[in-house]
Motif scaffolding. Sequence first.
Motif, PDB file in Angstrom:
ATOM      1  N   VAL A   1       0.835  -1.190   0.000  1.00  6.47           N
ATOM      2  CA  VAL A   1       0.000   0.000   0.000  1.00  6.47           C
ATOM      3  C   VAL A   1       0.880   1.254   0.000  1.00  6.47           C
ATOM      4  O   VAL A   1       1.915   1.295   0.677  1.00  6.47           O
ATOM      5  N   PRO A   2       0.526   2.282  -0.777  1.00  9.71           N
ATOM      6  CA  PRO A   2       1.326   3.516  -0.744  1.00  9.71           C
ATOM      7  C   PRO A   2       1.139   4.243   0.579  1.00  9.71           C
ATOM      8  O   PRO A   2       0.034   4.290   1.128  1.00  9.71           O
ATOM      9  N   VAL A   3       2.218   4.784   1.098  1.00  7.78           N
ATOM     10  CA  VAL A   3       2.192   5.489   2.384  1.00  7.78           C
ATOM     11  C   VAL A   3       2.786   6.874   2.183  1.00  7.78           C
ATOM     12  O   VAL A   3       3.919   7.010   1.724  1.00  7.78           O
ATOM     13  N   THR A   4       2.013   7.893   2.533  1.00 10.14           N
ATOM     14  CA  THR A   4       2.485   9.271   2.435  1.00 10.14           C
ATOM     15  C   THR A   4       2.421   9.914   3.807  1.00 10.14           C
ATOM     16  O   THR A   4       1.355   9.966   4.425  1.00 10.14           O
ATOM     17  N   VAL A   5       3.543  10.379   4.296  1.00 10.15           N
ATOM     18  CA  VAL A   5       3.614  11.020   5.603  1.00 10.15           C
ATOM     19  C   VAL A   5       4.336  12.353   5.443  1.00 10.15           C
ATOM     20  O   VAL A   5       5.484  12.389   4.982  1.00 10.15           O
TER      21      VAL A   5
END
Length: 287
Positions: free
Chosen positions: A267-271
């Motif tokens: 899953v793509p994770v953007t923080v």
Amino acid sequence: MAVQQYRYGDGARAARALAVAGVIAVTAGCVGGDGGSGDGSGQRAVAAERPLDVLGQAADVLARAGGAEARTSMETAAGGTRVTIRGQGTYDFRNQVGRLKVVLPTDAAGADGHRPITELLAPGALYMKNRGAGVPDDKWVRIDTTALKDGNLVTGGVTDPMAAAELLRGAGDVTYAGKSELAGVTVHHYRGVADLDRAARAASPQSRGALSAAAKGFSKDAVPFDAYLDEEGRLRKVRHRFSFASEGPEAKEVTVVSTLLLYGFGVPVTVTLPDDDDIYTGEIRQG
């Protein structure tokens, strides 16, 4: 079933205070599985590998897999009282950053209806929003995890997912408990005891500071665990049992059970970490 063993080299206020200081359930129910390998590495025949090798490589396998969805739970027991805290979100093991929403149990913060706390995890830092305790709603609190006695293994009510995996680098006295199924995925179950100091020495540079702090701060270096890895060596579930002494004139032994579930690999994770102007630097009320 033949049991295989391996060795390395061959009180209410205390529980409530811990919940307020950060944010701690043994997980219940199933988590949706995912079918793909995430990192494209294919099957590794984990069952044929030495348990110490499998556990020691778990953090590296997750780093290659990249992002994953995570559910966390933490339960403290002190003076006969249990307090549980749950979290859910995503984590990027490659960059060691994540975003989780942490839900306090009813009145764990001294009042009903405390809003969920948003936590951002990054190497050496924990950011918290909706922290309460006098912190404005639009501000974040930044905590240096290398300065915490527990290295943020329990303070935030969530054990950093990468730290949970890195702890397995210190595994010893491991027993292979056989195969089982977790949310439709075949997993291999290992029981053992992780040594905090050994794990800190073997950890990645990003995790080493926080784990080194934990190795000095906990009353016991030994951390019993149950770990479940899939056929590709990816950590699917791990439960750690931490022990430390509470502070104050009537110090008691506090036990914290922290459980991490991982799924949805790839899953793509953007923080996005907060700007300095968005970080609260004032005084935080003590519970």
